[in-house]
Enzyme design. Structure first.
Site, short mmCIF file in Angstrom:
data_model
loop_
_atom_site.label_atom_id
_atom_site.label_comp_id
_atom_site.label_asym_id
_atom_site.label_seq_id
_atom_site.Cartn_x
_atom_site.Cartn_y
_atom_site.Cartn_z
CE LYS A 1 53.94 64.74 -40.75
NZ LYS A 1 54.49 65.58 -39.69
CB SER B 1 52.22 68.63 -40.56
OG SER B 1 53.40 68.49 -39.80
CG ASP C 1 42.98 73.86 -28.38
OD1 ASP C 1 41.88 73.38 -28.69
OD2 ASP C 1 44.04 73.21 -28.41
#
Length: 756
Positions: A508, A483, A494
């Site tokens: 999740k 999460s 990224d």
């Protein structure tokens, strides 16, 4: 008996682990016996639903069918799925109900939707009542087997994993199943060296304790079980939190409570002090100690209430209370027998910070040849935030980002050259905190994309310039990283801001909103009555447009999987949302780690190939997988003894190898690694705490290797200015700025309260 999901409710009551509860202070009052205030009335069958629970169920259905991210009608089809989930909740191992029982329940399979809409919960409660009755019967049956003992010369076997098994056809088949369970319990103790008399005593106490806990199941447990089944049928992360669970969830998010600062656990018929929280009233008083048993509780000048035999959450409820109020505890000291002298301790409740789950830091000194480097480690167990204190403008509100910012300042003062953010087993928490924490490691930019049910996508990010740490960094993850932890890890990856190292994460990718049902119900009570609904309202996406849903975050450098991926993770849920993709956000990577990732991977592979500690970890992992995959075991003494001896040899080899690697940092008692046949709460608290400390102090092979990888990265950067310009953020030219201890955005919404 190996307690698995089938006994989940009993475990929750019997082996409740540790619950933050109380605190202590000086008292001039003499010790005395508890007065005879009435104890709670437990499990008078049949349990019946209350009107408030019926209202809460219907109100929950209105929210779930209208506002859930993947709203589904509550109809006959949903009823059938709830029915299956409810039975799995109660009897997942198929050891209480028979197929004859299920035949009686069959008409309810398509009527649970009507039960909720019509506010008639008698059907779901009838299933729970029979569950309680059958559980009692099983304990009495188990106790009845003990006087005779067992014949271990027969060539019998026992299925230890019944999750995919069928329910027993009838009473006779169920009796035989439990005969095998009890026989296995006996055999485990026998193999551990216990004689028959001792085994009989241990198992009698075990089954009677379970029987007592069964009798303590109440209507709130029945309602919680049914509503959990309904909520989790919509998606794996939607939950219903009754008043008991809602309070503990709130504590887990804000890491504070009003009480005495003691961690409590149920042991036998007592509530025992497991830990004293530093700085709390209990610690400051000096009157309470680990191992003390609480036998009675009094409020201010009110009567003392005997709490021996109470369930843990009822004891905790009496100890917790408003700040600056008084609670009196009658204590049986840890070193006293059951007839020992009681002591009376008076405490004033205060706000207590639960530091165990707060961010922590340390420094690892890594040496390779003549070169030494300091690597900082920040361990973050959860993304916590005290939303209420933050909304009120409290300058000292608890926040993961604020704490990590302070730790980074300290680590820089300690001269670290790289930082590891350890998110292993961090199950998530506040989405806002994940966003703000990312901002400590990037200058400015988007962090996460959030898509709501209507398809609208919002981009959330860091708009405050400056970094709290601009040097080399790594994020250490595993299957339990979920999460909010995946949001942070994905953003770091990224942007090319740091290395992500470890196992693929949980997967999740959904956001939950906490709905306080009392706010929408016309109730006059100040005390919470209806509980809270933790409902999925959105899905989050990486800034590159991909999703962590199902797939998780794939590390740049992968460690061996722990073998639980078939049983643990988003992909194991049959109703998980699918993986999807959206357009990327407007962002620009700040570095390109591919410039040295192949070199780091090669250096990692070469190092672990020669590492005795890494090889030991792999061998232990292989052994664990082998044992875990074994679903059937023999009940023949000679066969099990031969298996035990073989396991003893394997464990002795592991222990010898550990000693060769770690020296004194190895458990002093080699028998602690062997099966003693006991359940967790049957061992002494002293030995339990000792084992936990040894596990905590044991060499962390994965963390050490991550520190070595970062050590290598720093070395490559220092030796090659051109490489440094590629892999350091902002081309290595960004000047680090002073960042405030924490940003102060608008009051956080409940949407940020996420948990896998």
């Amino acid at each position: 008996m190996t307690l698995r999901p089938a006994l989940a409710l009993l475990i929750a009551l019997t082996f409740a682990g540790s619950v933050p509860g109380a605190h202590a202070q000086d008292s001039a009052a003499p010790a005395g016996a508890a007065t005879t205030a009435p104890a709670p009335k437990y499990a008078t069958l049949p349990l019946e639903p209350t009107a408030t629970e019926a209202d809460a169920a219907q109100l929950s259905a209105r929210f779930l069918t209208r506002f859930h991210y993947d709203a589904q009608p509550l109809d006959d089809a949903m009823s059938a799925r709830i029915y299956k989930k409810y039975l799995d909740q109660l009897d997942g191992e198929k050891v209480f109900f028979t197929q004859e029982d299920l035949a009686k329940f069959a008409p309810l399979k398509t009527r649970l939707d009507d039960a909720i809409w019509n506010k008639d919960l008698s059907g779901p409660f009838s299933i729970f009542n029979l569950y309680v009755q059958r559980a009692k019967e099983r304990m009495h049956y188990a106790l009845g087997l003990l006087p005779k003992g067992f014949d271990f010369t027969k060539d019998e076997s026992y299925v230890v994993d019944r999750e995919k098994a069928d329910w027993p056809k009838n009473q006779a088949e169920l009796d035989n199943l439990w005969r095998e369970r009890v026989k296995n319990d006996w055999l485990r103790l026998k193999l551990a060296g216990k004689d028959d008399a001792d085994i009989r005593k241990t198992l009698t106490k075990r089954y009677n304790t379970l029987l007592d806990r069964i009798k303590q199941l109440d209507g709130e447990d029945a309602f919680q079980s049914f509503m959990t089944a309904y909520a989790e049928t919509t998606d794996p992360h939607t939950d219903y939190l009754g008043p008991r669970l809602a309070e503990n969830f709130d504590i887990s998010m804000k890491l504070s409570l009003e009480g005495i600062g003691a961690v409590l656990q149920a042991r036998d018929e007592y509530t025992q002090i497991r830990e004293i929280v530093p700085g709390g009233p209990a610690a400051k008083s000096g009157k309470l100690h680990v191992g003390d048993r609480i036998v009675a509780i009094g409020q201010d000048n009110g009567p003392m209430v005997d709490v021996i035999g109470w369930r843990l959450d009822d004891v905790v409820a009496k100890i917790r209370g408003k700040k600056d109020t008084t609670v009196r505890l009658e204590i049986l000291p840890a070193d006293s027998g059951p007839d020992g002298k009681h002591e009376l301790v008076t405490l004033v409740r205060k706000k207590v910070v639960v530091e165990e789950q707060a961010a922590k830091s340390k420094v690892i000194d890594v040496k390779d040849g003549d070169v030494s480097r300091k690597i900082g480690v920040i361990e973050l167990p959860t993304f916590y935030a005290d939303f209420a204190a933050r909304a009120k403008g409290d300058p000292n509100y608890k926040s993961a980002t604020r704490d990590v910012a302070k730790l980074l300042t300290k680590l820089k003062a300690d001269g670290v050259q790289g930082v590891i953010v350890d998110l292993r087993n961090n199950g998530g928490g506040s989405l806002d905190e994940a966003n703000e924490l990312t901002g400590l490691f990037i200058d400015k930019g988007p962090v996460v994309q959030v898509r709501k049910a209507d398809g609208d996508v919002e981009v959330e990010g860091d708009d405050q310039p400056g970094l709290a740490w601009s040097g080399p960094m790594a994020v250490l993850v595993n299957r339990g990283t979920a999460s909010a932890s995946e949001i942070f890890s994905a953003a770091i990856q990224d942007y090319g801001r740091g290395l992500v190292i470890g196992e693929p994460t949980f997967g999740k990718g959904t956001v939950q909103n906490l709905v306080d049902l009392d706010r929408f119900a016309q109730t006059d009570s100040e005390k919470p009555q209806m509980g809270e609904l933790k409902m999925t309202i959105a899905e989050f996406f990486r800034i590159n447009g991909g999703s962590t849903q199902l797939k998780g975050v794939t590390p740049d450098i992968q460690y061996p999987k722990n073998g639980d991926e078939k049983d643990f993770g988003e992909s194991t849920y049959d109703n998980a949302l699918p993986w999807t993709q959206i357009p990327p956000a407007d962002y620009k990577p700040v570095a390109d780690l591919k410039a040295y990732l192949p070199q780091l991977t090669q250096m990692h592979d070469a190092r672990v190939a020669k590492s005795p500690a890494w090889k030991l970890m792999l061998d232990q992992l292989a052994q664990y997988k082998k044992m875990r995959d074994k679903t059937t075991i023999s009940l023949n003494y000679d066969k099990r003894l031969a298996e035990r001896k073989e396991l003893d040899k394997i464990q002795a080899d592991f222990l010898a190898r550990r000693k060769a690697i770690d020296g004194d940092a190895v458990p002093s008692n080699p028998d602690s690694t062997l099966d003693d046949g006991l359940n967790a709460n049957e061992r002494s608290l002293k030995s339990e705490l000792k084992a936990e400390k040894e596990a905590k102090d044991a060499k962390d092979v994965e963390l050490d290797e991550t520190a070595h990888i970062l050590f290598d990265a720093i070395g490559l950067i220092q030796s090659n200015p051109k490489l440094a310009a590629e892999v350091l953020p902002y081309g290595g030219k960004f000047s680090e700025r002073t960042v405030a201890a924490a940003p102060t955005p608008a009051a956080a919404s409940a949407e940020t309260r996420t948990k896998p």
